[in-house]
Design an enzyme around this catalytic site. Structure first.
Site, PDB file in Angstrom:
ATOM      1  N   TYR A 151       0.847  -1.109   0.024  1.00 20.73           N
ATOM      2  CA  TYR A 151       0.169  -0.326   0.132  1.00 20.73           C
ATOM      3  C   TYR A 151       0.901   1.326   0.025  1.00 20.73           C
ATOM      4  CZ  TYR A 151      -3.777   3.069   1.600  1.00 20.73           C
ATOM      5  OH  TYR A 151      -4.784   4.146   1.709  1.00 20.73           O
ATOM      6  N   LYS A 155       1.032   4.265  -2.884  1.00 22.55           N
ATOM      7  CA  LYS A 155       0.664   5.727  -2.434  1.00 22.55           C
ATOM      8  C   LYS A 155       1.817   6.490  -2.653  1.00 22.55           C
ATOM      9  CE  LYS A 155      -3.561   4.856  -1.641  1.00 22.55           C
ATOM     10  NZ  LYS A 155      -4.939   5.320  -2.525  1.00 22.55           N
TER      11      LYS A 155
HETATM   12  P1  NAP Z   1     -13.428   2.164   0.965  1.00 22.36           P
HETATM   13  O1  NAP Z   1     -14.835   2.721   1.637  1.00 22.36           O
HETATM   14  O2  NAP Z   1     -12.882   0.731   1.011  1.00 22.36           O
HETATM   15  O3  NAP Z   1     -13.620   2.553  -0.687  1.00 22.36           O
HETATM   16  C1  NAP Z   1     -12.889   1.992  -1.560  1.00 22.36           C
HETATM   17  C2  NAP Z   1     -13.584   2.456  -3.047  1.00 22.36           C
HETATM   18  O4  NAP Z   1     -12.534   2.078  -4.018  1.00 22.36           O
HETATM   19  C3  NAP Z   1     -14.857   1.576  -3.360  1.00 22.36           C
HETATM   20  O5  NAP Z   1     -15.779   2.589  -3.830  1.00 22.36           O
HETATM   21  C4  NAP Z   1     -14.316   0.770  -4.206  1.00 22.36           C
HETATM   22  O6  NAP Z   1     -15.638   0.093  -5.059  1.00 22.36           O
HETATM   23  C5  NAP Z   1     -13.207   1.442  -5.080  1.00 22.36           C
HETATM   24  N1  NAP Z   1     -12.530   0.382  -5.597  1.00 22.36           N
HETATM   25  C6  NAP Z   1     -11.581  -0.608  -5.184  1.00 22.36           C
HETATM   26  N2  NAP Z   1     -11.143  -1.101  -6.149  1.00 22.36           N
HETATM   27  C7  NAP Z   1     -11.567  -0.757  -7.502  1.00 22.36           C
HETATM   28  C8  NAP Z   1     -11.279  -0.842  -8.857  1.00 22.36           C
HETATM   29  N3  NAP Z   1     -10.515  -1.827  -9.348  1.00 22.36           N
HETATM   30  N4  NAP Z   1     -12.181  -0.192  -9.719  1.00 22.36           N
HETATM   31  C9  NAP Z   1     -12.787   0.852  -9.354  1.00 22.36           C
HETATM   32  N5  NAP Z   1     -13.229   1.019  -7.980  1.00 22.36           N
HETATM   33  C10 NAP Z   1     -12.486   0.319  -7.135  1.00 22.36           C
HETATM   34  O7  NAP Z   1     -12.145   3.051   1.298  1.00 22.36           O
HETATM   35  P2  NAP Z   1     -12.145   4.563   1.505  1.00 22.36           P
HETATM   36  O8  NAP Z   1     -11.579   4.723   2.882  1.00 22.36           O
HETATM   37  O9  NAP Z   1     -13.056   5.322   1.091  1.00 22.36           O
HETATM   38  O10 NAP Z   1     -10.752   4.799   0.330  1.00 22.36           O
HETATM   39  C11 NAP Z   1     -11.034   5.733  -0.738  1.00 22.36           C
HETATM   40  C12 NAP Z   1      -9.411   6.192  -0.993  1.00 22.36           C
HETATM   41  O11 NAP Z   1      -9.011   6.759   0.170  1.00 22.36           O
HETATM   42  C13 NAP Z   1      -8.488   4.932  -1.433  1.00 22.36           C
HETATM   43  O12 NAP Z   1      -7.694   5.216  -2.375  1.00 22.36           O
HETATM   44  C14 NAP Z   1      -7.800   4.914  -0.030  1.00 22.36           C
HETATM   45  O13 NAP Z   1      -6.548   4.291  -0.288  1.00 22.36           O
HETATM   46  C15 NAP Z   1      -7.703   6.331   0.308  1.00 22.36           C
HETATM   47  N6  NAP Z   1      -7.337   6.442   1.686  1.00 22.36           N
HETATM   48  C16 NAP Z   1      -8.155   6.032   2.715  1.00 22.36           C
HETATM   49  C17 NAP Z   1      -7.852   6.261   3.921  1.00 22.36           C
HETATM   50  C18 NAP Z   1      -8.622   6.062   5.110  1.00 22.36           C
HETATM   51  O14 NAP Z   1      -8.279   6.130   6.363  1.00 22.36           O
HETATM   52  N7  NAP Z   1     -10.004   5.409   4.983  1.00 22.36           N
HETATM   53  C19 NAP Z   1      -6.444   7.041   4.186  1.00 22.36           C
HETATM   54  C20 NAP Z   1      -5.698   7.335   3.265  1.00 22.36           C
HETATM   55  C21 NAP Z   1      -6.090   7.045   1.851  1.00 22.36           C
HETATM   56  P3  NAP Z   1     -16.512  -0.911  -4.901  1.00 22.36           P
HETATM   57  O15 NAP Z   1     -16.878  -1.063  -3.421  1.00 22.36           O
HETATM   58  O16 NAP Z   1     -17.542  -0.642  -5.697  1.00 22.36           O
HETATM   59  O17 NAP Z   1     -15.631  -2.337  -5.162  1.00 22.36           O
END
Ligand code: NAP
Length: 243
Positions: A151, A155
């Protein structure tokens, strides 16, 4: 954002959903990408705000699907003003247990997915001579983390991609920036063991997890900023102060 076209990848839940709703509330038409989660609820919330929402099922790790997503957006709305590369996954485990497949899957979605989407919007944004690309990185890409070699690499890669795209497309008035969220309350972080959550909480100066809407605010700010490019905004309650 009135009448602008905004693509949000992974927009059916979590941070992507909050971003889609935020831009819709500002008058943008939304192209809501999803892979497996149903987008119907978010779509109807968006349409209730009086703007349009096109839902497109696509796996951004596949170049042809990323291109189809952008083509459908152009067919429906005539162009793409903002691309939010939000789709991402984790497959956490210690290096000694991390398989090549665990590594490649995370790189394929988080980093190659971002590349595929940037490449797919490149032509239309160059033609328009305008556009804003916002990539979701992470504080883990800045600082690294135990159990997240895949990861963190993905990133950090997103940051290098962001800086380079910003330099390459600036002459066409296209900006490219990144957001590095800290610990945000979504499904991605909900699955962590309670003990891990407590440890993380103790490392956050503002003493709470962030909300998806707080990332959406940063995305909107970047999309509106015409003179900011090649930057990363950290939204983490102070988790990585000093970096
Ligand atoms: P989440 O609730 O798990 O959502 C992830 C999203 O990515 C889901 O809508 C999923 O779609 C989509 N996705 C995964 N693989 C995909 C693919 N191959 N093609 C298209 N869509 C895909 O996670 P989140 O926390 O909202 O994360 C959103 C972003 O923020 C990510 O890039 C994550 O790395 C980043 N981020 C999150 C955090 C945190 O603390 N939550 C911190 C730093 C960065 P489906 O459900 O439809 O499969």
């Amino acid at each position: 954002m009135k009448n602008k076209t905004v693509i949000v990848t992974g927009g059916a839940k979590g941070i992507g959903k909050a971003i889609a709703l935020k831009f819709a509330s500002e008058g943008a038409n939304i192209v809501l990408n999803y892979r497996s989660s149903s987008p119907d609820e978010v779509k109807s919330e968006i349409e209730d705000m009086g703007v349009k929402c096109l839902t497109v099922q696509a796996d951004v790790s596949k170049a042809d699907e990323a291109q189809r997503l952008v083509d459908e957006a152009i067919n429906e709305f005539g162009g793409v003003d903002v691309l939010i590369n939000n789709a991402g996954i984790t497959k956490d485990t210690l290096l000694m247990r991390m398989s090549t497949e665990d590594f490649e899957t995370v790189i394929d979605i988080n980093l190659k997915g971002c590349f595929n989407m940037v490449k797919a919007v490149n032509k239309i944004m160059m033609k328009q001579r305008s556009g804003s690309i916002i990539n979701m990185s992470s504080v883990i890409g800045l600082a690294g983390n135990i159990g997240q070699v895949n990861y963190a690499a993905s990133k950090a890669g997103v940051l290098g991609l962001t800086y380079s795209v910003a330099k390459e497309l600036a002459s066409r008035n296209i900006t490219c920036n990144a957001i590095a969220p800290g610990m945000i309350a979504t499904d991605m972080t909900d699955v962590l063991p309670e003990k891990t959550k407590e440890q993380i909480l103790a490392s956050i100066p503002l003493k709470r997890f962030g909300q998806p809407e707080e990332i959406a605010e940063a995305a909107l700010f970047l999309a509106k900023s015409k003179y900011i490019t090649g930057q990363v905004i950290t939204v983490d309650g102070g988790m990585v102060i000093g970096r």
